[in-house]
Design a protein around this motif. Structure first.
Motif, short mmCIF file in Angstrom:
data_model
loop_
_atom_site.label_atom_id
_atom_site.label_comp_id
_atom_site.label_asym_id
_atom_site.label_seq_id
_atom_site.Cartn_x
_atom_site.Cartn_y
_atom_site.Cartn_z
N ILE A 125 1.71 12.50 5.76
CA ILE A 125 2.10 11.18 5.17
C ILE A 125 1.75 10.23 6.21
O ILE A 125 1.14 9.12 6.00
CB ILE A 125 3.30 11.05 4.34
N PHE A 126 2.66 10.50 7.31
CA PHE A 126 2.78 9.39 8.52
C PHE A 126 1.37 9.02 8.85
O PHE A 126 0.98 8.10 9.49
CB PHE A 126 4.00 9.65 9.35
N ALA A 127 0.58 10.26 9.24
CA ALA A 127 -0.68 10.14 9.76
C ALA A 127 -1.54 9.22 8.99
O ALA A 127 -2.33 8.30 9.26
CB ALA A 127 -1.26 11.54 9.83
N GLY A 128 -1.39 9.19 7.50
CA GLY A 128 -2.17 8.29 6.78
C GLY A 128 -1.92 6.74 6.69
O GLY A 128 -2.68 6.25 6.69
N ILE A 129 -0.59 6.85 6.95
CA ILE A 129 -0.05 5.60 7.10
C ILE A 129 -0.56 4.72 8.62
O ILE A 129 -0.73 3.80 8.18
CB ILE A 129 1.46 5.35 7.04
N PRO B 166 4.02 7.02 -4.25
CA PRO B 166 4.49 7.29 -5.48
C PRO B 166 3.41 8.16 -6.06
O PRO B 166 3.42 9.12 -6.83
CB PRO B 166 4.98 6.19 -6.07
N LEU B 167 2.16 7.17 -6.07
CA LEU B 167 0.96 8.00 -6.94
C LEU B 167 0.54 9.41 -6.31
O LEU B 167 0.16 10.29 -7.04
CB LEU B 167 -0.27 7.12 -6.80
N ALA C 138 0.98 -1.21 0.16
CA ALA C 138 -0.07 0.05 0.19
C ALA C 138 0.90 1.30 0.11
O ALA C 138 0.52 2.17 -0.67
CB ALA C 138 -0.96 -0.18 1.33
N VAL C 139 1.83 1.38 0.97
CA VAL C 139 2.86 2.37 0.87
C VAL C 139 3.31 2.44 -0.33
O VAL C 139 3.69 3.56 -1.22
CB VAL C 139 3.86 2.35 1.99
N LEU D 15 -4.99 2.06 0.50
CA LEU D 15 -4.38 3.10 -0.54
C LEU D 15 -4.88 4.42 -0.26
O LEU D 15 -4.21 5.19 -0.27
CB LEU D 15 -4.65 2.60 -2.01
N LEU D 16 -6.45 4.52 0.05
CA LEU D 16 -7.06 5.99 0.00
C LEU D 16 -6.30 6.80 1.33
O LEU D 16 -5.90 7.97 0.86
CB LEU D 16 -8.43 5.97 0.37
#
Length: 218
Positions: free
Chosen positions: A138-142, A39-40, A33-34, A93-94
């Motif tokens: 980004i880390f919060a999304g992960i 990259p997307l 997923a990461v 992904l989202l």
């Protein structure tokens, strides 16, 4: 309570094995997923006219119920770990893609202009300015995707992927609350532990000056 403790002790080898399978499923799904979403997300910041379409498609995937998404995998990939990992990857992904896209777009434009004024290339700007500043978002999304993935891994047992969901299914079949909890409690603990570990990693990689600033604004 005593009955639950007895079940946890008696079934400790099963719980340990299922926990290992659960962690492996979640880790592999999160890795992909990461690898796909970050990259997307970066690419969408360069081609913003595609952002609405791509994020919309990923959002639609997110709205599909977990069991239904796992079921869609069976005709194409059969049963087992592979379809479960693919479904879990799609589900994760989202949050990562959206946070990568949003985090980079929210970088202060004056810092970008300063970088350009210093003669930085686009690649250097991304590596040295945009990604470091967008990293907390980004880390919060992960972290969000990780908790969701661990929860979805429980349902992966429905298509023969193993994990703690096996214990839950066994408990449901036997109408045994203790066995259900023997699978559900470790799954919940895993989600909390992974979130804490990722929060600590985020804190450790945050520069000391930014840590102090966060404490002052908290």
């Amino acid at each position: 309570m005593n009955e639950l403790l007895v079940i946890l002790v008696d079934r400790w080898p099963d719980i340990l094995g299922a926990t290992g399978q659960h962690i492996l499923l979640s880790a592999v799904a999160m890795f992909w997923a990461v690898v796909i979403a970050v990259p997307l997300g970066i690419l969408l910041t360069r081609y913003r006219y595609l952002a609405g379409v791509v994020l919309g498609i990923v959002s639609v995937i997110q709205t599909i119920p977990s069991l239904a998404l796992l079921g869609f995998m069976i005709p194409v990939f059969g049963i087992g770990k592979l379809p479960a990992i693919i479904a879990m990857t799609l589900y994760g992904l989202l949050p990562i893609m959206r946070n990568t896209y949003t985090g980079i777009l929210d970088v202060d434009q004056s810092l970008l202009e300063a970088g350009r004024g210093m003669g930085m290339t686009n690649a250097q700007m991304l590596k040295m300015v945009e990604l470091p500043l967008a990293r907390p978002v980004i880390f919060a999304g992960i972290r969000t995707a990780t908790v969701m993935t661990i929860g979805m891994a429980t349902l992966a047992a429905f298509i023969g992927a193993g994990g703690l969901g096996d214990l839950i299914l066994r408990g449901i079949a036997m109408v045994d609350t203790g066995i259900i909890l023997a699978g559900a409690i470790p799954a919940a603990v895993l989600a909390v532990l992974f979130d804490i570990v990722l929060a600590l990693i985020d804190w450790r990689v945050t520069p000391k000056g930014l840590r102090i600033r966060k404490k002052q604004t908290a």
